[in-house]
Write a protein that holds these residues in place. Structure first.
Motif, short mmCIF file in Angstrom:
data_model
loop_
_atom_site.label_atom_id
_atom_site.label_comp_id
_atom_site.label_asym_id
_atom_site.label_seq_id
_atom_site.Cartn_x
_atom_site.Cartn_y
_atom_site.Cartn_z
N ASP A 101 -31.84 -15.05 18.80
CA ASP A 101 -30.86 -14.84 19.86
C ASP A 101 -31.36 -15.41 21.19
OD1 ASP A 101 -29.29 -13.53 17.98
OD2 ASP A 101 -29.78 -11.52 18.72
N LYS A 102 -32.63 -15.16 21.51
CA LYS A 102 -33.23 -15.66 22.74
C LYS A 102 -33.21 -17.19 22.77
CE LYS A 102 -37.63 -16.12 23.04
NZ LYS A 102 -39.08 -15.85 23.03
N LYS A 103 -33.62 -17.80 21.67
CA LYS A 103 -33.65 -19.26 21.61
C LYS A 103 -32.24 -19.85 21.71
CE LYS A 103 -37.85 -20.05 18.83
NZ LYS A 103 -38.62 -19.05 19.53
N THR A 104 -31.30 -19.21 21.05
CA THR A 104 -29.92 -19.71 21.08
C THR A 104 -29.36 -19.64 22.50
OG1 THR A 104 -29.57 -19.00 18.80
CG2 THR A 104 -27.60 -19.38 20.14
N GLN A 105 -29.60 -18.55 23.17
CA GLN A 105 -29.12 -18.40 24.54
C GLN A 105 -29.81 -19.39 25.48
OE1 GLN A 105 -29.77 -14.49 26.23
NE2 GLN A 105 -27.94 -14.69 27.48
N ARG A 106 -31.10 -19.51 25.35
CA ARG A 106 -31.88 -20.36 26.24
C ARG A 106 -31.68 -21.85 25.96
NH1 ARG A 106 -37.85 -19.72 24.95
NH2 ARG A 106 -37.26 -21.21 23.36
N ASP A 107 -31.55 -22.21 24.70
CA ASP A 107 -31.60 -23.62 24.31
C ASP A 107 -30.30 -24.14 23.72
OD1 ASP A 107 -34.30 -23.57 25.05
OD2 ASP A 107 -34.94 -23.03 23.03
N SER A 108 -29.19 -23.46 23.97
CA SER A 108 -27.94 -23.85 23.31
C SER A 108 -27.54 -25.30 23.60
CB SER A 108 -26.81 -22.90 23.69
OG SER A 108 -26.56 -22.97 25.08
N GLU A 109 -27.89 -25.83 24.75
CA GLU A 109 -27.56 -27.22 25.09
C GLU A 109 -28.79 -28.09 25.29
OE1 GLU A 109 -24.44 -28.47 25.12
OE2 GLU A 109 -23.81 -26.48 24.43
N ARG A 110 -29.92 -27.46 25.47
CA ARG A 110 -31.15 -28.18 25.84
C ARG A 110 -31.50 -29.30 24.87
NH1 ARG A 110 -36.66 -25.49 24.92
NH2 ARG A 110 -38.07 -27.19 25.34
N HIS A 111 -31.52 -29.02 23.59
CA HIS A 111 -31.94 -30.03 22.62
C HIS A 111 -30.85 -31.09 22.40
CE1 HIS A 111 -35.55 -27.80 21.98
NE2 HIS A 111 -34.87 -26.72 21.62
N LYS A 112 -29.59 -30.69 22.50
CA LYS A 112 -28.49 -31.65 22.37
C LYS A 112 -28.54 -32.67 23.50
CE LYS A 112 -25.35 -28.32 20.33
NZ LYS A 112 -24.12 -27.52 20.56
N ASN A 114 -31.31 -33.69 25.07
CA ASN A 114 -32.65 -34.27 25.15
C ASN A 114 -32.58 -35.71 24.65
OD1 ASN A 114 -35.29 -35.11 24.82
ND2 ASN A 114 -35.99 -33.14 24.02
N GLU A 115 -32.73 -36.67 25.57
CA GLU A 115 -32.68 -38.09 25.23
C GLU A 115 -33.68 -38.44 24.13
OE1 GLU A 115 -33.37 -40.55 28.60
OE2 GLU A 115 -31.82 -39.59 29.80
N LYS A 116 -34.85 -37.81 24.17
CA LYS A 116 -35.90 -38.13 23.21
C LYS A 116 -35.48 -37.77 21.78
CE LYS A 116 -39.42 -37.07 26.64
NZ LYS A 116 -40.49 -36.11 26.98
N LEU A 117 -34.64 -36.77 21.64
CA LEU A 117 -34.21 -36.36 20.30
C LEU A 117 -32.98 -37.13 19.83
CD1 LEU A 117 -34.58 -32.49 20.59
CD2 LEU A 117 -36.11 -34.10 19.45
N ASN A 118 -32.31 -37.78 20.74
CA ASN A 118 -31.05 -38.46 20.40
C ASN A 118 -31.18 -39.97 20.34
OD1 ASN A 118 -29.23 -36.17 20.17
ND2 ASN A 118 -29.69 -35.85 22.33
N ARG A 119 -32.35 -40.46 20.10
CA ARG A 119 -32.57 -41.91 20.00
C ARG A 119 -32.39 -42.36 18.57
NH1 ARG A 119 -38.01 -42.59 23.54
NH2 ARG A 119 -37.35 -41.17 25.12
#
Length: 119
Positions: A101-112, A114-119
């Motif tokens: 729950d904590k990770k979902t709330q904190r990171d719900s958009e963060r990784h989406k 992240n340019e480094k993850l979307n290359r």
């Protein structure tokens, strides 16, 4: 139901904690103390790292490395972690759900985003 057939059923984290506790009480005499188990956990994580470094990293394997299997090392890490949870009164199901729950709330958009993850 025999112990063996019970062990082969799909496990929940709660079941896993109970199975480990039953095993310790039946075969293990008692839990090692928390400090010993923390050291055991560190040792098991090191063995897991060794397998991953040789299987997926640049390190080559030695003959003595062939005795280590990825799934066995992961299970060893899980075993000691469950022991630590049991002896310190941590319900891993509840703790994991809170963490998710904590990770979902904190990171719900963060990784989406992240340019480094979307290359």
């Amino acid at each position: 139901m025999t112990d063996e057939s019970q062990n082969k059923q799909a496990l929940t984290v709660d079941n896993l904690q109970q199975l480990v506790d039953n095993w310790i009480k039946t075969y293990g005499v008692r839990y090692f103390n928390e400090l010993t188990n923390m050291c055991c956990l560190t040792e098991e994580v090191g063995e897991l790292a060794r397998v991953i470094a040789r299987k997926y990293g640049e390190q080559s394997s030695k003959d003595t490395d062939l005795q280590y299997k990825l799934e066995d090392e992961m299970a060893d890490v899980l075993w000691v972690l469950v022991c630590l949870a049991n002896q310190t009164g941590v319900n891993l199901t509840e703790a994991f759900q809170r963490n998710l729950d904590k990770k979902t709330q904190r990171d719900s958009e963060r990784h989406k985003n992240n340019e480094k993850l979307n290359r």
